[in-house]
Design an enzyme around this catalytic site. Structure first.
Site, mmCIF file in Angstrom:
data_model
loop_
_atom_site.group_PDB
_atom_site.id
_atom_site.type_symbol
_atom_site.label_atom_id
_atom_site.label_comp_id
_atom_site.label_asym_id
_atom_site.label_seq_id
_atom_site.Cartn_x
_atom_site.Cartn_y
_atom_site.Cartn_z
ATOM 1 N N MET A 73 -33.069 45.502 -13.647
ATOM 2 C CA MET A 73 -32.807 46.692 -14.462
ATOM 3 C C MET A 73 -33.618 46.648 -15.757
ATOM 4 S SD MET A 73 -30.728 48.101 -12.431
ATOM 5 C CE MET A 73 -30.339 49.542 -13.386
ATOM 6 N N GLY A 74 -33.781 45.458 -16.284
ATOM 7 C CA GLY A 74 -34.607 45.306 -17.483
ATOM 8 C C GLY A 74 -33.877 45.650 -18.773
ATOM 9 N N CYS A 131 -29.993 36.379 -18.836
ATOM 10 C CA CYS A 131 -30.683 37.330 -17.954
ATOM 11 C C CYS A 131 -31.869 36.600 -17.330
ATOM 12 C CB CYS A 131 -31.152 38.566 -18.721
ATOM 13 S SG CYS A 131 -32.048 39.687 -17.628
ATOM 14 N N THR A 193 -26.892 36.182 -12.651
ATOM 15 C CA THR A 193 -27.549 36.218 -11.335
ATOM 16 C C THR A 193 -28.610 35.113 -11.191
ATOM 17 O OG1 THR A 193 -29.003 37.861 -12.307
ATOM 18 C CG2 THR A 193 -27.177 38.687 -10.995
ATOM 19 N N GLY A 217 -24.097 39.202 -5.501
ATOM 20 C CA GLY A 217 -23.453 39.474 -4.214
ATOM 21 C C GLY A 217 -23.053 38.205 -3.494
HETATM 22 O O1 RRO Z 1 -30.451 44.365 -17.095
HETATM 23 C C1 RRO Z 1 -30.760 43.511 -16.237
HETATM 24 O O2 RRO Z 1 -31.828 43.579 -15.596
HETATM 25 C C2 RRO Z 1 -29.903 42.343 -15.980
HETATM 26 C C3 RRO Z 1 -29.304 41.579 -16.965
HETATM 27 BR BR1 RRO Z 1 -29.378 42.032 -18.747
HETATM 28 C C4 RRO Z 1 -28.594 40.399 -16.633
HETATM 29 O O3 RRO Z 1 -28.053 39.671 -17.479
HETATM 30 N N1 RRO Z 1 -28.537 40.059 -15.329
HETATM 31 C C5 RRO Z 1 -29.091 40.796 -14.359
HETATM 32 O O4 RRO Z 1 -29.003 40.432 -13.175
HETATM 33 N N2 RRO Z 1 -29.773 41.940 -14.685
#
Ligand code: RRO
Length: 305
Positions: A73-74, A131, A193, A217
């Site tokens: 997602m970033g 993240c 994750t 998941g």
């Molecule tokens: O926003 C993301 O891409 C994201 C975050 Br901040 C995170 O802590 N863990 C993740 O799997 N995606």
């Protein structure tokens, strides 16, 4: 037998039940937080917010793989100032403890973010130092010195409970949990994750626009269970489990490993918000069938070997 007690107390915060959403799932607007609150959760967590707005990564940002999702997602978020009013509006609707997740690109940004949010009547904060794919954030949780500085800075900015969400990608999860506890954390969230990636065969390049992503998941569950187990053996502060919880059985596994509460993320995408009531009724039935009057009796039982 009377209905088993599902209430938990996390660092002094009373939850009517042990279920929370995982940060990043439906926690970016007051509307989505209100929808979560109606789904019967014990407490809520926002999407991670930082000092400045970020648009997040371009599409594609999520891809399904066997056993889970890989997201990149970033860190899309409106920045602290805009987010404050979203949180205020959510608090007027939800009537449940709300934790704000904050991230930073340097240890000092955590203290600054928490300080700027400290007047909000939220239950506490979750520090996202993990993240796996936005450069700079995961590195904080990956360095004992940076982690200590980030947690100490946040500690100095608030008297409210501070949970630290750690990464499963660390050489030693237990050591990071110990550093966070020593620096003043009130709880550990295990876990974020797993750093991962997917290649697009046709395009002959990484599929996600952000290249790297985080695996969540079912495939994450055994990894996160291991992290909960290790943290429970190492620290005295409560551990909140997160990763691959779809059913009450998954939740029970986390409690046995040592989690005091659990967060559900990816399952919402597959099973909708009903997943929370399903897990709760399954948990109650399980405790009743086992003759246990209180959920706390399950916490950490897998350690008595
Ligand atoms: O926003 C993301 O891409 C994201 C975050 Br901040 C995170 O802590 N863990 C993740 O799997 N995606």
């Amino acid at each position: 037998m009377v209905k088993p007690c599902l209430q938990v107390e996390l660092a002094g915060v009373k939850l009517e039940n042990p279920l929370m959403n995982a940060s990043g799932i439906l926690g970016l607007t007051s509307y989505s937080l209100a929808r979560l609150a109606e789904a019967g959760l014990g407490a809520l967590v926002t999407k991670s917010v930082g000092l400045k707005p970020r648009p997040g990564s371009p599409n594609p940002t999520v891809v399904e793989v066997p056993g889970g999702l890989v997201n990149s997602m970033g860190l899309p978020n409106p920045g602290l100032e805009a987010f404050k009013s979203e949180v205020e509006e959510a608090l007027s609707k939800i009537g449940k403890p709300l934790f704000v997740s904050v991230f930073g690109f340097s240890p000092g940004e955590y203290g600054e973010a928490v300080r700027k949010l400290s007047r909000l009547p939220v239950a506490g904060f979750e520090l996202n130092v993990s993240c796996p794919h936005v450069g700079g954030v995961g590195e904080i949780g990956g360095s004992p010195e940076a982690l200590r500085e980030a947690v100490k800075g946040a500690r100095a900015s608030t008297g409210k409970p501070l949970f630290v969400k750690l990464s499963p990608n660390l050489t030693s999860f237990a050591e990071a949990a110990r550093v966070a506890e020593e620096a003043g954390a009130d709880g550990i969230v295990a876990t974020n994750t797993v750093r991962s990636m997917v290649i697009d065969l046709e395009a002959e390049r990484p599929l996600l626009a952000g290249v790297y992503g985080g695996l969540s998941g079912a495939a994450l569950k055994p990894v996160a269970i291991r992290c909960v187990y290790e943290a429970y053996e190492t620290v005295k502060i409560p551990v909140v489990g997160c990763g691959g919880i779809f059913t009450w059985r998954d939740a029970v596994e986390y409690f046995m490993a040592g989690a005091s509460a659990v967060q559900v993320g990816t399952a919402i995408a597959y099973r909708g918000l009903e997943v929370f009531r399903d897990i709760l009724s399954g948990l109650s039935a399980y405790l009743e069938a086992k003759g246990l009057d209180d959920l706390s009796r399950l916490v950490g039982v897998a350690h008595k070997r």
